[in-house]
Motif scaffolding. Structure first.
Motif, short mmCIF file in Angstrom:
data_model
loop_
_atom_site.label_atom_id
_atom_site.label_comp_id
_atom_site.label_asym_id
_atom_site.label_seq_id
_atom_site.Cartn_x
_atom_site.Cartn_y
_atom_site.Cartn_z
N ALA A 48 0.83 -1.21 0.00
CA ALA A 48 0.00 0.00 0.00
C ALA A 48 0.87 1.26 0.00
O ALA A 48 0.55 2.25 -0.66
CB ALA A 48 -0.92 -0.01 1.22
N TYR A 49 1.98 1.21 0.72
CA TYR A 49 2.88 2.37 0.81
C TYR A 49 3.46 2.72 -0.57
O TYR A 49 3.50 3.89 -0.96
CB TYR A 49 4.00 2.06 1.79
N LYS A 79 3.09 5.96 -5.80
CA LYS A 79 2.80 5.97 -7.23
C LYS A 79 1.59 6.84 -7.54
O LYS A 79 1.59 7.62 -8.49
CB LYS A 79 2.57 4.53 -7.72
N PHE A 80 0.55 6.71 -6.72
CA PHE A 80 -0.67 7.49 -6.92
C PHE A 80 -0.40 8.99 -6.81
O PHE A 80 -0.80 9.78 -7.66
CB PHE A 80 -1.73 7.08 -5.88
N ILE A 94 0.29 3.76 12.50
CA ILE A 94 -1.13 4.05 12.26
C ILE A 94 -1.80 2.85 11.60
O ILE A 94 -2.91 2.45 11.97
CB ILE A 94 -1.29 5.31 11.39
N TRP A 95 -1.15 2.27 10.61
CA TRP A 95 -1.67 1.11 9.89
C TRP A 95 -1.99 -0.04 10.86
O TRP A 95 -3.08 -0.61 10.83
CB TRP A 95 -0.66 0.67 8.85
N ILE A 106 -5.04 5.43 5.42
CA ILE A 106 -6.17 5.07 6.28
C ILE A 106 -7.24 4.35 5.47
O ILE A 106 -7.78 3.32 5.89
CB ILE A 106 -6.76 6.33 6.96
N ALA A 107 -7.53 4.90 4.30
CA ALA A 107 -8.55 4.29 3.43
C ALA A 107 -8.14 2.88 3.01
O ALA A 107 -8.97 1.96 2.98
CB ALA A 107 -8.79 5.16 2.20
N ARG A 108 -6.85 2.67 2.72
CA ARG A 108 -6.39 1.35 2.30
C ARG A 108 -6.34 0.37 3.46
O ARG A 108 -6.64 -0.82 3.30
CB ARG A 108 -5.00 1.46 1.65
#
Length: 265
Positions: A52-53, A58-59, A86-87, A112-114
């Protein structure tokens, strides 16, 4: 030496019993235990987190054009280790409501969303500035985001939480599992007092500064009763003052604390 998350997790840290050494290492106010403090469970989160990181970088690089010298810039935002903390907390606590006070460019919002894709909590974002990710573009669940940012800014102490919970079909009991992530550089002790009065129980402070080093009064400042750590790390400003500051109203109102105020805190 460059440390990876995995190598750091395998390191056996030794905590000194000497008070000054212990304080200097940052072990201040350690109390109780948390249910997610399991070595193997934390290690198990690393692969999904790293994936995710990298996807986040990339996003933001491609979609939001936050690239400088081939590096995704997030100066002043959360980095690899803070974001992983946090994850892990989100994955283990699974709060039905997450409040992010201090959003900046939205790098943490994206993570947070992921981290919560499997159960879609309500994500409330609070910040006087509306920059970076709007929480809608590239988000498969934009309906779970509520923004109090920019022109719509409202400090979380002024939000009608009962009304907001009703609007999103949440019960008053969901307040107990709500998690506040404080990254707003505000007076942390006052923030904790405010949240306690409002009936919230879970708070994650991103900037728990070592005494005398932060931009505002921290939890560690409040715990440094004798002032040993504050004196060891004291940093004076242009006025020659080294006492901590109390800041409110998005850091617009700041003042130095007196010795009496520090002792009371």
């Amino acid at each position: 030496r460059r440390l990876s998350l995995k190598s750091l997790m395998k390191t056996n840290f030794k905590v000194s019993n000497d008070p000054k050494t212990t304080q200097a290492k940052g072990y201040v106010c350690a109390r109780g235990e948390v249910p997610w403090d399991d070595h193997d469970e934390i290690l198990a989160e690393i692969p999904s987190y790293i994936s995710a990181y990298h996807a986040r970088h990339k996003f933001f690089a491609i979609e939001l054009d936050l690239v400088k010298d081939d590096i995704v810039t997030n100066f002043g935002g959360t980095g690899l280790f803070h974001t992983f903390t946090i994850w892990v907390v989100l994955r283990k606590l699974k709060p039905k409501v997450i409040v992010e006070s201090g959003v900046y460019r939205g790098f943490t919002s994206w993570m947070i969303a992921r981290a919560t894709e499997d159960y879609s909590p309500l994500i409330v974002r609070v910040d006087p500035w509306a920059v970076g990710w709007n929480g809608v573009y590239g988000n498969p669940r934009p309906d779970t985001f509520v923004d109090y940012r920019g022109d719509n800014y409202m400090d979380f102490t002024r939000i009608d939480w009962d009304e907001l919970f009703d609007e999103h079909f949440l019960s008053p009991g969901d307040k107990a599992s709500t998690l506040f992530i404080l990254d707003d550089q505000a007076d942390q002790l006052r923030r904790l007092e405010q949240l306690s009065r409002m009936g919230f129980q879970h708070v994650l402070v991103d900037e728990n500064f070592v005494p005398a080093m932060g931009v505002a009064f921290s939890v560690k400042d409040a715990c440094d009763k004798a002032g040993d750590l504050r004196l060891a790390f004291a940093r004076t400003d242009k006025s020659g003052e080294s006492s901590p500051r109390r800041c409110d109203n998005a850091r617009k109102d700041c003042k130095r604390m007196t010795p009496t105020e520090i002792e009371k805190a």
